[in-house]
Design a protein around this motif. Structure first.
Motif, short mmCIF file in Angstrom:
data_model
loop_
_atom_site.label_atom_id
_atom_site.label_comp_id
_atom_site.label_asym_id
_atom_site.label_seq_id
_atom_site.Cartn_x
_atom_site.Cartn_y
_atom_site.Cartn_z
N UNK A 107 -12.75 -0.49 7.16
CA UNK A 107 -11.90 0.58 7.51
C UNK A 107 -11.14 0.21 8.58
N UNK A 108 -10.51 1.26 9.41
CA UNK A 108 -9.85 0.86 10.55
C UNK A 108 -8.45 0.50 10.47
N UNK A 109 -7.75 -0.27 11.19
CA UNK A 109 -6.48 -0.65 11.09
C UNK A 109 -5.87 -1.39 9.92
N UNK A 110 -6.82 -1.72 8.89
CA UNK A 110 -6.54 -2.56 7.66
C UNK A 110 -5.97 -1.74 6.52
N UNK A 111 -5.08 -2.48 5.63
CA UNK A 111 -4.48 -1.73 4.51
C UNK A 111 -5.41 -1.00 3.28
N UNK A 112 -6.65 -1.87 3.19
CA UNK A 112 -7.61 -1.80 2.12
C UNK A 112 -7.77 -0.51 1.91
N UNK A 113 -8.33 0.47 3.12
CA UNK A 113 -8.79 1.76 2.91
C UNK A 113 -7.71 2.64 2.43
N UNK A 114 -6.22 2.66 2.88
CA UNK A 114 -5.26 3.53 2.48
C UNK A 114 -4.96 3.03 0.86
N UNK A 115 -4.90 1.75 0.59
CA UNK A 115 -4.60 1.23 -0.47
C UNK A 115 -5.55 1.61 -1.83
N UNK A 116 -6.99 1.64 -1.47
CA UNK A 116 -7.70 1.89 -2.55
C UNK A 116 -7.77 3.52 -2.56
N UNK A 117 -7.23 4.33 -1.61
CA UNK A 117 -7.22 5.60 -1.65
C UNK A 117 -6.14 5.93 -2.64
N UNK A 118 -5.13 5.15 -2.43
CA UNK A 118 -3.84 5.40 -3.16
C UNK A 118 -4.30 5.16 -4.66
#
Length: 375
Positions: free
Chosen positions: A141-152
């Motif tokens: 998590x944190x400042x990585x794009x993965x969390x927002x990307x999976x959320x999308x």
């Protein structure tokens, strides 16, 4: 292009894809180097070149005129120098990569992560990734794009994403200090969060996980007398250079209890990062020895497998080389970035009529200095 081993249909698809890539490359270079749309970094950097990108880059092959992209350019600010003039008034995200030593590399983003994952969504079989199902994000998590990307990705498919808290930088500090008991405690903390979500009646059917975390989750559920299938998981999208045919076989046969028809769980490996987006894999089957071949999301990003001695020289199909990435979106232009990975060059095929890469692993030139953490 070893044309004797490609069918006429695939050859035609390869040519069409190349034409698309050439046209797209021209458009993106015009965008990033034109005064009205380009970003401050490239407009300034252009002064150092002995060629004019606006008039001398007409095809993908012409990108070889650029020097190799240096990751040091992404360390430190001001980060706004990467924002194209045309997007100056848009809301901007910043995503970080690395950061285990020194200043992390950062890239700006606006909608690229949404576009990448919307395209990826179209490759997922609805049978195992049902529309409307909720997701578990079991990764950094944190400042990585993965969390927002999976959320999308979950939202695009009509679901809601549940996320855990995971700081890989802390994990790597523990490894470097040799505090393996603390590392295990932290990994257990992450898995406990995931199990709490999966057993709380949230109707989670799909998930993102890395190989190490998927394995730990399966073992953690086993300790509680249950399995991934029993808690409702049917589709797993996974990523990480730890994907090997051996691990995949172990995971599918031992942890899941068989292939999708038998266990009800379908797993698709991916290869991606903050700079590239997401490369999909060919379906992984026992018939092919669980071999994993990745294909970049052309024309938005291109991966090549190049000679260790000459980064502009692709290796023959089947041979080993270093992965070279080119990113071509209106938000971000990265010509010729040598990844920290190596692998084998794979032939195009009908679904992805451009070259791929298999056997992805840390580049042997500094594999010994690469610390792979909890994920």
């Amino acid at each position: 292009m070893a044309s004797d081993t490609l069918t006429p249909e695939v050859e035609a698809a390869v040519k069409a894809a190349k034409d698309r890539l050439d046209a797209h490359t021209y458009e993106i270079v015009q965008w990033h180097f034109h005064e009205s749309t380009g970003c401050p970094f490239w407009l300034e950097k252009k002064k150092e070149f002995n060629f004019d990108p606006l008039t001398e880059v007409k095809t993908f092959d012409d990108l070889k005129k650029f020097p190799l992209f240096e990751d040091e350019w992404l360390r430190g600010g001001p980060v706004r120098r990467w924002v194209p003039q045309a997007f100056a008034d848009k809301p901007i995200y910043v995503f970080e990569t690395g950061g285990t030593t020194g200043i992390p590399k950062s890239r700006i983003a606006i909608d690229d992560f949404r576009t990448d994952y919307s395209l990826f969504s179209e490759t997922l079989p609805d049978q195992y990734f049902p529309k409307g199902a909720n997701w578990l994000m079991l990764g950094p998590s944190g400042p990585r794009r993965l969390r927002l990307a999976v959320e999308h990705l979950a939202q695009v498919r009509g679901g809601i994403s549940f996320c855990i808290d995971l700081d890989p930088r802390w994990v790597i500090k523990l490894i470097k200090k040799g505090q393996m008991d603390q590392l295990e405690a932290y990994k257990k903390h992450c898995i406990d969060q995931a199990i709490t979500i999966l057993t709380a009646g949230h109707d989670v059917k799909c998930m993102f996980g890395t190989p190490k975390l998927i394995e730990s989750l399966c073992l953690g559920l086993e300790e509680k007398g249950t399995t991934l299938a029993e808690v409702g998981i049917t589709g797993i999208f996974s990523g990480g250079t730890e994907f090997t045919p051996q691990w995949t076989r172990y995971c599918i046969e031992e942890l899941f209890g068989g292939g999708p028809e038998e266990s009800g769980i379908y797993m698709t490996p991916t290869y991606g990062n903050t700079l590239m987006g997401l490369a999909c894999s060919k379906p992984v089957t026992p018939d092919d020895g669980y071999k994993i071949s990745y294909y970049a999301p052309q024309p938005r990003a291109v991966t090549e497998v190049v000679s260790f001695d000459d980064p502009n020289e692709p290796v023959p199909y089947g041979d080993t080389g270093r992965v070279k990435l080119t990113t071509l979106t209106k938000e971000f232009f990265v010509p010729g970035f040598l990844e920290r990975d190596e692998g084998e060059r794979e032939m195009p095929y009908m679904q992805y009529p451009w070259e791929g890469v298999s056997g992805v692993r840390p580049f042997h030139g500094f594999a010994s200095s690469t610390t792979v953490g909890v994920y």
